[in-house]
Write a protein that holds these residues in place. Structure first.
Motif: not given
Lengths: 94, 94, 94, 94, 94, 94, 94
Positions: G17-42
């Motif tokens: 969660m901490e890194e998500k805040t740094k990258s500037g993306i914050i998940m909104p508080d609505t009923a819509k689907e919320k995406p996740q963030e991650g790094e591709i390792v393979a």
């Protein structure tokens, strides 16, 4: 009108009931789906399949019959329009 | 008739019951789907697949059997018609 | 018979129960789907795929087994027939 | 046997339980789907795709495992058979 | 092993829990689907598409992760195996 | 903006209600689906079909109408955006 | 990491969660689907369509947004990963 439909979508201006009577089409009183009539006021460029764009069979100005359950309504300058795909158009009323 | 069906659609004028008896086709009394008979009064140009238009197997004037659950009804000059796709036509009654 | 099936459809004259016994096929008493037997009395020209017509594997005169839930029944000159697609035919009984 | 399956269908003579034990395959006691074993006694010519006939991977005489929910049962000369599509065959037992 | 899977199917010998721990993969305790690990002991020739056989990406001997809801179980010489399609394999564990 | 959508996805900045009124589009009060308006702020390279990349019909800066049920919301620097596929865009308002 | 995804699958290391805040993306508080963030390792080699392998648009090291309902979780050396298909990736955050 400054709305350009994408791909195989068209914008239709539905005909009021009076005009429907004049063109001779009257909706029957059965349980089957009843089509609506309208005029095409904008048309997309056609969709792309296997790298080729498929031109639409209908063009701006055509009077068409379409399924009444199809499409998305929009209001523009006080007039209601319908955005739908060409496959929802049944026939051109000539 | 000034209605031009799009793609692989045709317009059919259903036969009244008396003519059905003359042509020798009588609907059986079972739970299976029962076809209807009618005459094609207008036919589309065929649909486009992979950039080529597929001509219809039926033509104006053909007497055909079709699924009674298929299509969309329209009334024109007091006569009821049916708009349906060629794939809903079962056979040509010769 | 003056009924011409379209595309990949055939018209089948179902065999009465006595003939089924003679040909050696007896339907088993289980919960699985049970096929029917009949003779092909008319066959369509085959359907068109990618611009080429695919010829049917069956021909008029073939005795075939088919799914009993498939097709549309018609009555002609007092005889019941079935219109179905070739894909609903399971096997030719030689 | 004088039954010729169409397209990619085969006719299978299911193995009785004793033979299953001899071949070393025993069905496990879990909630997963359990395959059946049988011998292919007739095979279709393969289905046509894009104008080319796709030959079957299995042939008459092969002992195969197949999904027990697949196919249509027929009885012929007192023996039960199963007509199914090649895609319902899981593996050849060697 | 004398079982040959058809088309794009493989036969997998599931890994017991101890080996899973050694390879470093531990299933997490969440509501998401959890993959299983196993070794490929037999592989089909690949399926045919548009007339060409598509070779499999996995081969006999590969240790793979797969969806635990996929496939069909068989028991052979007292060992349980799983027959599944290559598309149900998630990754090769190297 | 440093978010690059993949394939045929675009990122849309939804228009506030005031701007919608200015552009002349007012949502009608019916039971039909009502489209939303927004501006495209990022666009993917198009998806690949049969080895060829299909270019998008829309570009960054286009004002578009889209289905209000489509896409995935993200918040970036305090602004809400929507990621959706080009096929969910109905028309360019221009 | 010695896990090789097949076809068009990738392995993602989800961001805390901490890194998500740094990258500037914050998940909104609505009923819509919320995406996740991650790094591709393979990343897999891409899937094969019509005999040609389609290269992936993403590569190892990319930071991506993906649907939180997609994929399969695995734990490796105490770290949780996610295996998903490229089509479940919405955008590269870069």
């Amino acid at each position: 009108m400054n709305i350009k439909p994408l791909a195989d979508r068209v914008i239709i201006k539905p005909l009021p009931m009076e005009e429907k009577t004049k063109s001779g089409i009257i909706m029957p009183d059965t349980a089957k789906e009843k089509p609506q009539e309208g005029e095409i006021v904008a048309a997309g460029p056609g969709k792309v399949e296997k790298g080729e764009r498929i031109a639409l069979e209908v063009k701006v100005g055509d009077r068409v019959m379409y399924s009444k359950y199809a499409g998305t309504e929009v209001k523009y300058d006080g007039q209601e329009y319908l955005i739908l795909k060409e496959t929802d158009i049944l026939a051109i009323v000539g």
